[in-house]
Design an enzyme around this catalytic site. Structure first.
Site, mmCIF file in Angstrom:
data_model
loop_
_atom_site.group_PDB
_atom_site.id
_atom_site.type_symbol
_atom_site.label_atom_id
_atom_site.label_comp_id
_atom_site.label_asym_id
_atom_site.label_seq_id
_atom_site.Cartn_x
_atom_site.Cartn_y
_atom_site.Cartn_z
ATOM 1 N N LYS A 276 0.840 -1.208 0.000
ATOM 2 C CA LYS A 276 0.000 0.000 0.000
ATOM 3 C C LYS A 276 0.880 1.265 0.000
ATOM 4 O O LYS A 276 0.535 2.271 -0.620
ATOM 5 C CB LYS A 276 -0.929 -0.023 1.209
ATOM 6 C CG LYS A 276 -1.734 1.237 1.432
ATOM 7 C CD LYS A 276 -2.831 1.466 0.394
ATOM 8 C CE LYS A 276 -3.444 2.854 0.573
ATOM 9 N NZ LYS A 276 -4.621 3.105 -0.204
ATOM 10 N N LYS B 281 -0.996 11.351 6.241
ATOM 11 C CA LYS B 281 -0.701 10.221 7.133
ATOM 12 C C LYS B 281 -0.002 9.123 6.340
ATOM 13 O O LYS B 281 1.008 8.559 6.775
ATOM 14 C CB LYS B 281 -2.030 9.742 7.739
ATOM 15 C CG LYS B 281 -1.986 8.530 8.610
ATOM 16 C CD LYS B 281 -2.468 7.261 7.931
ATOM 17 C CE LYS B 281 -3.843 7.305 7.322
ATOM 18 N NZ LYS B 281 -4.241 6.048 6.659
HETATM 19 P P1 NAP Z 1 -12.932 8.757 7.028
HETATM 20 O O1 NAP Z 1 -14.069 9.022 6.124
HETATM 21 O O2 NAP Z 1 -12.300 9.877 7.772
HETATM 22 O O3 NAP Z 1 -13.400 7.622 8.079
HETATM 23 C C1 NAP Z 1 -12.604 7.259 9.152
HETATM 24 C C2 NAP Z 1 -13.367 6.251 9.983
HETATM 25 O O4 NAP Z 1 -12.549 5.862 11.108
HETATM 26 C C3 NAP Z 1 -14.656 6.830 10.581
HETATM 27 O O5 NAP Z 1 -15.619 5.804 10.636
HETATM 28 C C4 NAP Z 1 -14.191 7.234 11.987
HETATM 29 O O6 NAP Z 1 -15.248 7.314 12.921
HETATM 30 C C5 NAP Z 1 -13.285 6.071 12.303
HETATM 31 N N1 NAP Z 1 -12.350 6.351 13.385
HETATM 32 C C6 NAP Z 1 -11.269 7.172 13.346
HETATM 33 N N2 NAP Z 1 -10.609 7.152 14.514
HETATM 34 C C7 NAP Z 1 -11.286 6.286 15.309
HETATM 35 C C8 NAP Z 1 -11.087 5.835 16.635
HETATM 36 N N3 NAP Z 1 -10.043 6.264 17.389
HETATM 37 N N4 NAP Z 1 -11.969 4.970 17.156
HETATM 38 C C9 NAP Z 1 -13.013 4.530 16.409
HETATM 39 N N5 NAP Z 1 -13.259 4.906 15.144
HETATM 40 C C10 NAP Z 1 -12.391 5.776 14.603
HETATM 41 O O7 NAP Z 1 -11.716 8.040 6.262
HETATM 42 P P2 NAP Z 1 -11.745 7.043 5.004
HETATM 43 O O8 NAP Z 1 -11.414 7.827 3.786
HETATM 44 O O9 NAP Z 1 -12.960 6.186 5.052
HETATM 45 O O10 NAP Z 1 -10.417 6.186 5.341
HETATM 46 C C11 NAP Z 1 -10.438 5.060 6.203
HETATM 47 C C12 NAP Z 1 -9.138 4.273 5.976
HETATM 48 O O11 NAP Z 1 -9.084 3.825 4.605
HETATM 49 C C13 NAP Z 1 -7.862 5.113 6.218
HETATM 50 O O12 NAP Z 1 -6.853 4.313 6.796
HETATM 51 C C14 NAP Z 1 -7.476 5.536 4.809
HETATM 52 O O13 NAP Z 1 -6.093 5.818 4.715
HETATM 53 C C15 NAP Z 1 -7.891 4.314 4.005
HETATM 54 N N6 NAP Z 1 -8.147 4.563 2.573
HETATM 55 C C16 NAP Z 1 -8.938 5.596 2.161
HETATM 56 C C17 NAP Z 1 -9.155 5.801 0.793
HETATM 57 C C18 NAP Z 1 -10.012 6.918 0.265
HETATM 58 O O14 NAP Z 1 -9.938 7.183 -0.960
HETATM 59 N N7 NAP Z 1 -10.838 7.598 1.069
HETATM 60 C C19 NAP Z 1 -8.592 4.932 -0.158
HETATM 61 C C20 NAP Z 1 -7.829 3.883 0.295
HETATM 62 C C21 NAP Z 1 -7.612 3.703 1.648
HETATM 63 P P3 NAP Z 1 -16.129 8.684 13.028
HETATM 64 O O15 NAP Z 1 -17.186 8.565 11.982
HETATM 65 O O16 NAP Z 1 -16.667 8.660 14.410
HETATM 66 O O17 NAP Z 1 -15.186 9.836 12.797
#
Ligand code: NAP
Length: 300
Positions: A172, A240
């Site tokens: 990744k 990050k």
């Molecule tokens: P996001 O929309 O910011 O969602 C983050 C999620 O994590 C939310 O459900 C949040 O809960 C939860 N969370 C964060 N800290 C937490 C904690 N301490 N305890 C419990 N829940 C927690 O981010 P995302 O884009 O979906 O990304 C999620 C992961 O996938 C990341 O590692 C990111 O690098 C990876 N990713 C993202 C993409 C993309 O294009 N977006 C692509 C590939 C990989 P709340 O709703 O309460 O904030």
């Protein structure tokens, strides 16, 4: 026997990924820190758990998709975390992008409870999550991978077992070097097109199917020329990942001057309060240097 699946983390990615697991017919239990984000899934038939421990107690396979390394540690190790409820023989699939080193530590802790872990970070953006077309790079034992494959196939299209625990996270990081390098190239290219007075829509159309084509150009280029900064992937999370790349490169003695430069450029945007915009807003750092912006294109 149909495996019971749990899903922890219903953010931009988790929403679509969990909905696709439900659509594929797996009984699903979900939890999200901010409870309201579970409403649509519960309406579609998922069970709602009170905490990650309850998700684990009700599931054979537990998928996690939260933000960063300490967040995965929290949902697994906290008092009401996965470890507090998980049954021996279960599998944890971590789809978050986090440190490969911490991944190996978590896997070891889970194995002491007879729980297997796969690191399965994803690529393909919010679109890929919603459409079930993600690329998923998986580290862990081969037999665990085989067992988890039907669930991975519900979320993604290109699923590759790349090696032992932590290997998925390493691949990744490779992916992220390519993503941000690509976005810098798209930004420079569109600024040159703007300054050269050519039609930006036609420019993208002309080059995207040739040797210069890329996912970032095809999906984020049109957003840039409309000045639509809604995130598929937020700058704060992109940073990050870039930080994880720089850490790994330092440990492994690999020069990554291009990625280090992009890290600096994203820093300038975070300093301006733009961390929750999409990673394609990288172009704004170059606009600041150039002294001109990409002109909005109307849809009509
Ligand atoms: P996001 O929309 O910011 O969602 C983050 C999620 O994590 C939310 O459900 C949040 O809960 C939860 N969370 C964060 N800290 C937490 C904690 N301490 N305890 C419990 N829940 C927690 O981010 P995302 O884009 O979906 O990304 C999620 C992961 O996938 C990341 O590692 C990111 O690098 C990876 N990713 C993202 C993409 C993309 O294009 N977006 C692509 C590939 C990989 P709340 O709703 O309460 O904030």
């Amino acid at each position: 026997m149909t495996e019971k699946v749990g899903f922890i983390g219903l953010g931009i990615m988790g929403q679509g990924m969990s909905a696709n697991i439900l659509k594929a017919g797996f009984p699903l239990t979900v939890w999200n820190r901010t409870a309201g984000k579970a409403d649509a899934l519960v309406a579609a038939g998922a069970n709602l758990a009170a905490n990650p421990a309850e998700v684990a107690a009700n599931s054979d396979i537990i998928v996690i998709c939260v933000s960063d390394t300490p967040d995965v540690e929290a949902v697994i190790l906290d008092q009401d975390g996965v470890l507090a409820g998980v049954k021996p023989g279960s599998v944890v699939i971590d789809c978050s992008t986090i440190s490969p080193i911490v991944t190996r530590e978590l896997s070891r802790k889970l194995s002491e409870h007879d729980v297997a872990m796969l690191d399965a970070p994803v690529s393909g953006g919010s679109e890929g999550a919603a459409n079930g077309t993600l690329s998923i790079m998986v580290g862990g034992q081969a037999d665990t991978f085989e067992r988890a494959l039907p669930i991975l196939e519900a979320m993604g299209k290109t699923i590759t077992h790349v090696g032992e625990t932590g290997a998925g996270q390493t691949v990744k990081l490779v992916n992220q070097i390519l993503v941000v390098g690509n976005m810098l190239a798209v930004s420079e290219a569109l600024l040159l097109a703007q300054a050269g007075g050519v039609d930006l829509e036609k420019t993208i159309q002309a080059v995207k199917a040739g040797a210069a084509g890329s996912w970032m150009l095809a999906n984020r280029g049109p957003q840039v020329i409309r000045r639509d900064w809604r995130p598929g992937f937020m700058i704060d999370l992109q940073q990050k990942d870039v930080r994880l790349v720089l850490d790994a490169a330092a440990q492994l003695g690999v020069p990554v001057p291009g990625t280090a430069l992009i890290h600096q450029l994203y820093n300038t945007l975070q300093n301006q309060g733009l961390g929750s915009e999409g990673n394609h807003a990288l172009v704004k750092a170059l606009e600041n240097l150039a002294g001109f912006i990409i002109e909005p294109v109307s849809d009509t």
